[in-house]
Scaffold this active site. Structure first.
Site, mmCIF file in Angstrom:
data_model
loop_
_atom_site.group_PDB
_atom_site.id
_atom_site.type_symbol
_atom_site.label_atom_id
_atom_site.label_comp_id
_atom_site.label_asym_id
_atom_site.label_seq_id
_atom_site.Cartn_x
_atom_site.Cartn_y
_atom_site.Cartn_z
ATOM 1 N N SER A 1 0.801 -1.208 0.000
ATOM 2 C CA SER A 1 0.000 0.000 0.000
ATOM 3 C C SER A 1 0.840 1.266 0.000
ATOM 4 O O SER A 1 2.018 1.260 0.344
ATOM 5 C CB SER A 1 -0.912 0.007 1.228
ATOM 6 O OG SER A 1 -0.100 0.126 2.382
ATOM 7 N N LYS A 2 0.192 2.321 -0.390
ATOM 8 C CA LYS A 2 0.814 3.625 -0.537
ATOM 9 C C LYS A 2 1.443 4.121 0.766
ATOM 10 O O LYS A 2 2.473 4.773 0.747
ATOM 11 C CB LYS A 2 -0.287 4.608 -0.960
ATOM 12 C CG LYS A 2 0.137 5.595 -2.020
ATOM 13 C CD LYS A 2 -1.085 6.386 -2.446
ATOM 14 C CE LYS A 2 -0.746 7.372 -3.548
ATOM 15 N NZ LYS A 2 -1.944 8.016 -4.081
ATOM 16 N N ARG A 3 0.774 3.830 1.847
ATOM 17 C CA ARG A 3 1.220 4.316 3.156
ATOM 18 C C ARG A 3 2.658 3.939 3.486
ATOM 19 O O ARG A 3 3.344 4.668 4.180
ATOM 20 C CB ARG A 3 0.309 3.735 4.262
ATOM 21 C CG ARG A 3 -0.982 4.484 4.447
ATOM 22 C CD ARG A 3 -1.103 5.026 5.845
ATOM 23 N NE ARG A 3 -1.064 6.495 5.875
ATOM 24 C CZ ARG A 3 -2.030 7.275 5.431
ATOM 25 N NH1 ARG A 3 -3.093 6.781 4.871
ATOM 26 N NH2 ARG A 3 -1.919 8.588 5.500
ATOM 27 N N GLN A 4 3.072 2.770 3.008
ATOM 28 C CA GLN A 4 4.369 2.259 3.436
ATOM 29 C C GLN A 4 5.457 2.368 2.379
ATOM 30 O O GLN A 4 6.362 1.556 2.319
ATOM 31 C CB GLN A 4 4.222 0.804 3.879
ATOM 32 C CG GLN A 4 3.200 0.635 4.979
ATOM 33 C CD GLN A 4 3.279 -0.733 5.613
ATOM 34 O OE1 GLN A 4 4.315 -1.342 5.692
ATOM 35 N NE2 GLN A 4 2.132 -1.234 6.074
ATOM 36 N N GLY A 5 5.348 3.396 1.533
ATOM 37 C CA GLY A 5 6.401 3.572 0.542
ATOM 38 C C GLY A 5 5.853 3.800 -0.841
ATOM 39 O O GLY A 5 4.643 3.948 -1.012
#
Length: 482
Positions: A253-257
């Site tokens: 997911s976007k949140r983690q990179g």
RNA sequence: GGCCCUAUCGUCUAAUGGUUAGGACAUCGCCCUUUCACGGCGGUAAUAUGGGUUCGAAUCCCGUUAGGGUCACCA
């Protein structure tokens, strides 16, 4: 196998996700390997999620990665249109057929009633499911509601007490009880179809032979099977791909990179490396080979060898592959890339000859993984240093250094014809010997003076590349500045 | 919580009933090198767990545990 047709069917949300790239790649490889067709279909049935320019971005990203589609937007293969938003009539026609056969039904329930129902079920720890309330409506009631202009949806009429079994190329036999399947909305109140309906109809009409998609679709596959059966259509072969994971093993997911192909592109990763990397996330040829070009992947790829467990997106391995691919790039494409990076950098007002840039590349190629990184790691090839590394200063810049370097500059200035880097080495070695000091006493401060840094190619290489004039002027500047 | 999927070094994976469980990335050490890298050599490191089946199980079966996905008028 005959008439292999596969599709990549993204919804245009603005960018291409690396997981999407992997899905597209496997579809592409499978098609090419089996002389089939690779189709791009845009699943834009959610009006609320429309993003300007998303389709262009998607197509550009696929093109950049080297995934050319055989049919799709602006490339009609006789099965278009390839935008679902342009196929509404088709979906409505088939939805009507389903209603006619009682495999689907009108539902007039308000969003309020639906949320209340769901909350109730949730509080009792039950599965949230529609209660078939509108299934019992009489034809007359339905007609009245329709005539009164009441908003409605069309729902799938899931039979009770049946088992849905299908075969997946990757997971083998999968079985679901219809009791666990919701009466899915097929046509929304805005008249657009949901994914499930549009997807099944299009896959059938476009004669898709293999549905290769992410595992997140596995649990809605029985709904699709039900639809194929209701229509009396042949079911394509399914292959549900393992997910790409964050380092903490959750769905990437976007949140983690970085998650968009464009992000990696912007960071200087090459398409060859990214493709090579995602190809290996969930697939291998069964041997120890890890470095692949696209044509080799096509030759070796098979769905049989796709893994069944999720794979963590390991940036370190991508970095390694990127480096490997970078070093194998031919000189002229390195040159072109470097030129374009310079044009997009702070150095864009300066001119450098190809010979010069070529020497820079030779000296840096083992130290970087992209041409962009050459600019970052060795800016001294493009302009005079504006500052000097503090740590190196305290370590290498001694009271006697200015005098030594000035003497060195003087001797360099006497150099007449410079043909290689050793011409710079000689005077330095001589001076060191005369002063009775180690060459390192000169080399390290010299490096700092001409580059502002403590790392990089050999000093003589740097001197030879920037040339006599710059060498001397930079030494003089450093002597005054430090 | 229901349903479904999954489980080999930290990570990606090989081994489809018989291997000292192999490779790669990462990591550590040594060599090369008056910098940084490249390169070379070597090391640490895994079959989640409990039962079966079998002469023999990482591999087949069942349970447990853990992780993930999914349960929308989003795809």
């Amino acid at each position: 196998m005959e008439n292999i047709r596969v599709r990549f069917a993204p919804s245009p949300t603005g960018y291409l996700h690396v997981g999407g790239l992997r899905t597209a790649l496997y579809n592409y490889l499978f098609a090419k390997r089996n002389s089939g067709k690779f189709i791009l279909r845009i699943e834009d049935t959610d009006q609320s999620r429309y993003v300007e320019g998303a389709v262009e971005n998607l197509i550009n990203a696929l093109k950049w990665a080297g995934l050319e589609f055989d049919e799709g937007p602006d490339k009609d293969g006789g099965f278009g249109p390839y935008f679902q938003s342009q196929r509404l009539d088709i979906y409505n026609k088939y939805a009507a057929e389903l209603v006619e056969k009682k495999n689907a039904y009108y539902c007039f329930c308000t969003p309020d009633r639906l949320t209340t129902l769901r909350d109730e079920q949730k509080s009792k720890n039950l599965q949230a499911k529609y209660d078939k309330h509108c299934l019992s409506l009489s034809d007359a009631q339905i007609k009245d509601n329709l005539d009164a202009g009441m908003p409605f949806v069309i729902r799938l009429n899931v039979p009770i007490g049946e088992k849905i079994v299908f075969n997946d190329i990757i997971r083998n036999r999968v079985e679901f009880d219809t009791a666990t399947i919701d009466d899915q909305v097929l046509i929304k109140s805005d008249g657009f179809p949901t994914y499930h309906l549009a997807n099944v109809i299009d896959d059938h009409l476009m004669e898709i032979s293999h549905v290769i998609r992410g595992e997140e679709w596995l649990s809605s596959t029985p709904k699709h099977v039900l639809l194929y059966n209701f229509f009396g259509w042949e079911i394509p072969l399914f292959a549900h791909l393992p997910l790409l994971l964050n380092p903490d093993k959750t769905k990437l997911s976007k949140r983690q990179g970085d998650v968009a192909v464009e992000d990696y592109r912007a960071k200087g990763y090459s398409p060859e490396a990214l493709v090579n990397f995602v190809a290996l996330l969930g697939w291998n040829a069964g041997d120890d080979k890890e470095f692949y070009y696209m044509d080799e992947l096509i030759e070796k790829f098979s769905l049989d060898r796709v893994n069944n467990s999720g794979a963590v997106f390991d940036i370190q391995k991508l970095n390694w592959l990127n480096t490997e691919h970078f070093r194998k790039l031919p000189k002229d494409s390195l040159l072109n890339q470097l030129k374009s990076d310079i044009a997009n950098s702070e150095f864009n007002d300066k001119k450098y000859s190809e010979e010069y840039l070529s020497l820079v590349i030779d000296s840096m190629i083992e130290r970087v993984a992209s041409t962009k990184e050459i600019l970052e790691k060795s800016p001294y090839f493009f302009s005079d240093p504006i500052s000097y590394e503090e740590e190196s200063k305290t370590k290498n810049w001694k009271p006697e250094t200015p005098e030594l370097l000035s003497e060195l500059a003087k001797r360099f200035s006497l150099l007449e014809e410079i043909t290689n880097k050793h011409d710079f080495e000689k005077p330095l070695k001589e001076l060191a010997a005369e002063k009775g000091i180690g060459a390192g006493k000169l080399i390290h401060p010299l490096r700092l003076a001409v580059s502002g840094m403590s790392t990089g190619p050999g000093v003589y290489d740097i001197l030879y590349i920037i040339g006599k004039e710059k060498t001397i002027s930079r030494i003089e500047k450093a002597v005054k500045a430090i």
